[in-house]
Design an enzyme around this catalytic site. Sequence first.
Site, PDB file in Angstrom:
ATOM      1  CG  ASP A 149       2.160   2.538   5.966  1.00 32.92           C
ATOM      2  OD1 ASP A 149       1.232   2.596   5.602  1.00 32.92           O
ATOM      3  OD2 ASP A 149       3.285   2.509   5.691  1.00 32.92           O
ATOM      4  CG  ASP A 182      -0.550   2.763  -0.687  1.00 29.83           C
ATOM      5  OD1 ASP A 182      -0.827   3.474  -1.655  1.00 29.83           O
ATOM      6  OD2 ASP A 182       0.529   1.659  -0.880  1.00 29.83           O
TER       7      ASP A 182
HETATM    8  N1  GLY Z   1       2.926   0.702  -0.187  1.00 30.69           N
HETATM    9  C1  GLY Z   1       1.909  -0.411   0.300  1.00 30.69           C
HETATM   10  C2  GLY Z   1       1.873  -1.299  -0.831  1.00 30.69           C
HETATM   11  O1  GLY Z   1       2.899  -1.743  -1.256  1.00 30.69           O
HETATM   12  O2  GLY Z   1       0.753  -1.457  -1.090  1.00 30.69           O
END
Ligand code: GLY
Length: 401
Positions: free
Chosen positions: A124, A182
Amino acid sequence: MLYKKTFWLSCLIGILTISSTYAQKATGFKKDKALLGSLSQQFKDGGAQYKLLAARLKADRFPKTYYAKTDSLETSGSGWWCSGFYPGTLFYLYRQTHDKALLAEANRILLPLEKEQYNKSTHDLGFMMYCSFGNALKVDPKPRYKQILLNSAKSLCTRFDPKVGCIKSWDSKKPEFLVIIDNMMNLELLFWATRVTGDSSFYKIAVTHANTTIKNHFRADYSSYHVIDYNPQTGAVQQKRTAQGYANESAWARGQAWGLYGYTVMYRHTRDKKYLVQANHIAQFILGHPNLPKDKIPYWDFNAPDIPRALRDASAGAVMASALLELCTYTDKAMAQRYFGSAQTMLKSLSAAPYKAALGSNGGFILQHSVGHIPQGTEVDVPLTYADYYFMEALERYKTL
Ligand code: GLY
């Protein structure tokens, strides 16, 4: 001679055609007067809310969400995937309001975030570092930010496996290599790194990841799976499933939003038509879906079983609006109008109740009614930092388009 004349005539026609197309593109979006007129108030309101939020934060803590029933603010350390959104939102708000208190708070919270540049345990880093330091570089640059972002990009690349062709999203003790949709959002950081260093290895990793994701994450209707589990030894797909959606075969709303935004960014940085085609396909899936409500703020999952009583996800709406406001600048006029009109409807919806919180409420967050992780029962129908971040980004894009 005749050849020369014809040549110059064609050039002139070409220039006229290009400039008339450009004029059409530049002036073709009819903005809603009420929304346009409310923008400076929206940013002021956002600033006032974020000052409330700032007042409740303990040093080195990052806002996560807020529970109105108990008036409790949930916070995290800098390692949580959302830590970059709070400073990022403050930079957007400062850029629009010129309120120095917002800038001071943004700069304060960047300090405890700096150490994440060396975090190799998460994918992330794009969210965490580019939404924060990336915006800081644009709004209030400091020389050390470049190195911080570069180190972050290098940390992210340690998670790339050429056998799989992807950056690993989640670590696992089992023999699996997990990649979630994501992850497309983290690639912008890598394009930045290639641009400032001239080192194409970042760029190549981003393109390889995006290509593998096109191949394996999407269904025939261009909706996407949330999680692809690859065999770490061979790179073959072992399983396609969900984590945060309703079911393995459902279309989790925020996942669709991440894909839309991610492939729009891919096109911005590569100008490779295949990414534009992919982003357009995702947009058609979202905007053409019979379960997309009239206000265009999606249910948390396009296949949630209790539609129309299912919860909405304002964060997915905010991400989609922001992505569509970029995508509409790359497409032909008919598509552009559709994207712009849809984004505008999303922003009108988010700018008012029930999504926009009353001033002084909501623990200082701007939006209410987002959904984090329903299957896990966490962050259900709450404010979330990324809903605010992409809402402010989308309003800024709307203003400057
Ligand atoms: N995993 C990131 C989100 O909740 O979008």
